[in-house]
Scaffold this active site. Sequence first.
Site, mmCIF file in Angstrom:
data_model
loop_
_atom_site.group_PDB
_atom_site.id
_atom_site.type_symbol
_atom_site.label_atom_id
_atom_site.label_comp_id
_atom_site.label_asym_id
_atom_site.label_seq_id
_atom_site.Cartn_x
_atom_site.Cartn_y
_atom_site.Cartn_z
ATOM 1 N N GLU A 112 -22.202 -46.894 -5.687
ATOM 2 C CA GLU A 112 -22.105 -46.752 -7.018
ATOM 3 C C GLU A 112 -22.944 -45.890 -7.863
ATOM 4 O OE1 GLU A 112 -18.992 -49.203 -8.568
ATOM 5 O OE2 GLU A 112 -18.805 -47.835 -6.695
ATOM 6 N N ASP A 113 -24.110 -46.090 -7.883
ATOM 7 C CA ASP A 113 -25.193 -45.700 -8.611
ATOM 8 C C ASP A 113 -25.831 -44.391 -8.343
ATOM 9 O OD1 ASP A 113 -24.764 -47.852 -9.784
ATOM 10 O OD2 ASP A 113 -26.583 -48.971 -9.567
#
Length: 746
Positions: A112-113
């Site tokens: 996600e990051d």
Amino acid sequence: MPQQPPPAASLDPGQVPGAIDEPPLISADMHPPVDLAEDLERFNARLATYLKPEDIARVGAAYVFADAAHRGQMRLSGAPYISHPLAVAEALAGWHLDPHALSAALLHDVMEDTAITKEQIAERFGQVTAELVDGVSKLDRIEHQSFEEAQAENFRKMLLAMARDVRVILIKLADRLHNMKTLDVMRSEKRRRIARETLDIYAPIANRLGLNALYRELQELAFRHAHPLRYRVLSKAVKGARGNRREVVSKILDAIRQALPAAGIDAEVMGREKHLYGIYRKMREKHLSFSQVLDIYGFRIIVKDRATCYLALGALHALYQPVPGKFKDYIAIPKANGYQSLHTTLIGPFGTPVEIQIRNADMHHVAESGVASHWLYKDESSIDQLQKKTSKWLQSLVELQSTSGDSSEFLEHVKVDLFPSEVYVFSPRGKIFALPRGSTPVDLAYAVHTDIGDRCVACRINFETMPLRTELRNGDRVEIITAPNAAPNPAWLGYVKSARARSKIRHFLNTKQHEESAALGERLLSHALRDLGLALAKLPAQAWDRFKRASGARSQKAVLAEIGLGKRLPAIVARRLAEGVEAAAPAGVATEGRAQHAILIHGPEGVAVVLGNCCRPIPGDPIVGLIRKGRGLVVHTHDCPAIAKLRSERGNWVDVEWEPGITGMFDASIRVIAKNVRGVLARVAAGIAEADSNIVNISMDDDSGEATTLFFTLQVTDRVHLARILRAVRRIPEVVRITRYVDTKH
Ligand code: MN
């Protein structure tokens, strides 16, 4: 959430973190040095209690990888981002989870990051770890969808349905626990929202999976952030009361600690501190005052085996008088999440109620860590065995439950949650709909409202236009697009899954066909009656009654529909109706010499009147109608070869004529033979467009000789229009021959 954007350069999975050359994004004083050495040491020590050195090395590699991927990112608190995945993994190590789950916990935020993909994780750490990381990332994505508060239960089910692997849920819960522990740095309003969500969604999941210690911890943290004032007041009150309570508690403890050995029972006895959220909830739900709630004293007794539990119970009932009706045997009949214990309430010194829980060490372990206790990682365990162990656990619960006669509730809780037969999707407004597995947007449309279903024409799934037959997946955001004049398509019946959608579509189609057939039947019958000098509207009611009695028909409308569908002959029905009815006017008041008995055709009319697919008649063509059993009225051109062989038969022929002044577009087919040169298709298409026609369909005979044959389906208003198009195309030099085309295969 990280404060800094992820590093732009993608990470080479083989690289060691020190080798990554990256300019510092944050200066040293902005980024207070947080020493993770202590956390790492604790984590390592915990792993060493149950993992082999090579497994610890694997988990260590995941740490190095995650650390490098999150390099430069920080938590809101200013701590390096990696401190968060490390805390999550540490919680899982507390439940003795396997190296895959631990690695996935360390990597749970990289997809996600950062720029890391699932494929990269799979390549480096294997498919199992990659699937777990992917599963957690999917949950994170739906978490960011807003949902209506009243639908917490559905949201929980959706999370569980999406997880598939219990370990994904365990990682998610540990993730939430650490986020709750570090919530102080958030704005108060955001803190409240996250706390509410924890109470509504995550604490109940922990409870359902039997993770009681986690369940209580989540509740306590959430209570503090959701209701800071109430939390402070209660916590102060509990501290104040503790002094008064201490004396009573030690008195009871002493009494129990003497009574049990006296009965030959070896036991561990402890006082149970009530947690604040539990006190708060009891006050609210049972309308009790603070002192009434706090006046209940709780103790836990752990003995060596199951039989001793009952012996201890007997000894305690001899010590203090039990409160009738308060004894519960959760050993014989475990709770849905596997919890086992004996519960009883005694009347203690000074008349205060004393709540007792009695269990053995195994039961205690299950009571504290639930499903995780069955996932205990052992050296020899392969993932396969772990999966088997989980199903065995579920199976054993099924057996326990079925003997208790409460299996339906159990199945609802565990089986439905972990192996759901439903799929959960969002509407654009965040409402969650539960649909049968395999459902499509059409099912959703009918679940919202019959009108939405009847008029749906398209859909967007996760902001992308998709076909209506697309199978919905958990967490999809589905937007239904409707059109005012749209109607259900019979093809939908081929893929809808819900009984509701199926019956609504069937109902619509039946009604529509019935209406259309009845309208055609009425026209056919009036013409047949006119031949006998009668008007349908003026037919006496007795004539219909007589007919219905004699023919067994249900209603006048049913008779008309049957005529329209070709199941009854209009001439015969007319003759039977006419029996005993006097002709009102002589037959045939002719007007303008037109064949006054012809039925006027103004185009295709749904299922009742269709234009033949073979000859595709257009206005201006001489036409003939044929009623085929169950198919309604089919209109053909006079010279259609498809009906030539039926000509001689005594069929249900009907005189038809085009309605004067008819407007609209009709499909016509043409065949063009052209020289096989580059660009010829484009030129023919341009010629057709210049003659104001649309092309509906093109097909080609792929002979690669000198000439090529092209088939077009065009939209035309009538014969004159078609003639104009043919002339225009004929003028193109490459066109050798052009004719209207009849498809004899139809
Ligand atoms: Mn996280």
